[in-house]
Design an enzyme around this catalytic site. Structure first.
Site, PDB file in Angstrom:
ATOM      1  N   LYS A 268       7.155  11.519  -7.390  1.00 12.99           N
ATOM      2  CA  LYS A 268       5.705  11.735  -7.529  1.00 12.99           C
ATOM      3  C   LYS A 268       5.208  12.967  -6.775  1.00 12.99           C
ATOM      4  CE  LYS A 268       4.476   6.977  -8.547  1.00 12.99           C
ATOM      5  NZ  LYS A 268       3.577   5.857  -8.324  1.00 12.99           N
TER       6      LYS A 268
ATOM      7  N   GLY B 282       1.343  -6.494  -7.204  1.00 18.36           N
ATOM      8  CA  GLY B 282       0.914  -5.197  -7.726  1.00 18.36           C
ATOM      9  C   GLY B 282       0.850  -5.110  -9.244  1.00 18.36           C
TER      10      GLY B 282
END
Ligand code: ATR
Length: 260
Positions: A65, A232
């Protein structure tokens, strides 16, 4: 046929193809979404395929990322602020990096009607996902963020960017309303975060960014001690929904049974 991929390493566990292909079908879009395990050295080539329109969009997951950033033409302000890109697309001949993790986390909390306004939130971990969570919490009007990381230097580095953070030693527990596991501890079955659960008064929200396994030991223990728990999964679904909107200009339907 439009082509979308998620890149990461490992990537086998990723549920993004399942989710995106479900929405692609549901909305009668001619596209395919697949996963691709890559190495750092493959990044430049893959991003050039977006420029050449061989690939229409990329989701980026752990551990790339941050490392995709130098190869992009532009970042959105959110991606720049978080220094983290999870969604890539082409616009006006530029390859752009965006971040939908911030919005995903935000929407995930709204989904369970939990307000962090003026609350104390304790974050465990200072890795890739931490800045996105900090940004989202601040947008939602959090009262205070306390953060702890095994490697304290990394927590101190985050404090340089987000000065309001309070950093505490790994293993210590502050007073809090909500605790978030933003470490990778819990992905493997024998992983355990050592916390003195009995010392924490009940009715807190224990939130784990991990959604596979469905309930980490962190969440199982928290529940046993009388706390609210949340994994999550909805954050994951909402980050995907926002990425889908960027690529297809359409907000697909979300419900909590999507990945069951
Ligand atoms: P990165 O640290 O490269 O950004 P990440 O997967 O985004 O990788 O983050 C991993 C997080 O889990 C970090 O906060 C890491 O703590 P360190 O910074 O000390 O490495 C945390 N983590 C991973 N394994 C851990 C363990 N066994 N005990 C405590 N924290 C752990």
């Amino acid at each position: 046929m439009k082509k979308y991929i998620v890149i990461g390493n490992p990537i086998e566990h990723s549920l993004s193809p399942k989710l995106h292909n479900h929405w692609i079908k549901e909305n009668n879009i001619t596209a395919d979404y697949s996963k691709k395990q890559i190495n750092q050295t493959d990044i430049e080539g893959i991003i050039s395929e977006v420029k050449d329109e061989k690939i229409d969009g990329i989701n980026v997951t752990v551990p790339f990322k941050k490392s995709v950033i130098p190869y992009l033409d532009e970042l959105t302000s959110l991606a720049k602020e978080a220094q983290s890109v999870n969604t890539i697309f082409k616009k006006d001949n530029k390859v752009i990096g965006d971040n939908t993790d911030v919005g995903g986390f935000e929407q995930g909390l709204k989904h369970i009607n939990y307000s962090v306004k003026n609350k104390k939130v304790f974050i465990l971990g200072a890795g890739g996902v931490a800045p996105s969570i900090i940004i989202a919490l601040r947008k939602l009007g959090v009262g205070k963020i306390i953060l702890s990381n095994r490697t304290k230097d990394k927590a101190e580095n985050l404090k340089k960017i987000y000065p309001g953070l309070e950093i505490i030693d790994w293993g210590k527990i502050p007073d809090f309303n909500m605790i978030i596991n933003a470490t990778s501890l819990g992905l493997k079955n024998d992983d355990e975060i050592k916390l003195n659960y009995a010392d924490i008064t009940p009715n807190k929200l224990f939130y784990d960014v991990i959604y596979n396994p469905n309930k980490t030991k962190f969440l199982l223990k928290a529940k046993q001690f009388g706390n609210q728990i949340e994994n999550g999964k909805m954050m994951f679904i909402y980050q995907a929904q926002l990425a889908f909107k960027i690529w297809h200009n359409l907000l697909p339907k979300v419900d909590d049974k999507l990945l069951d």
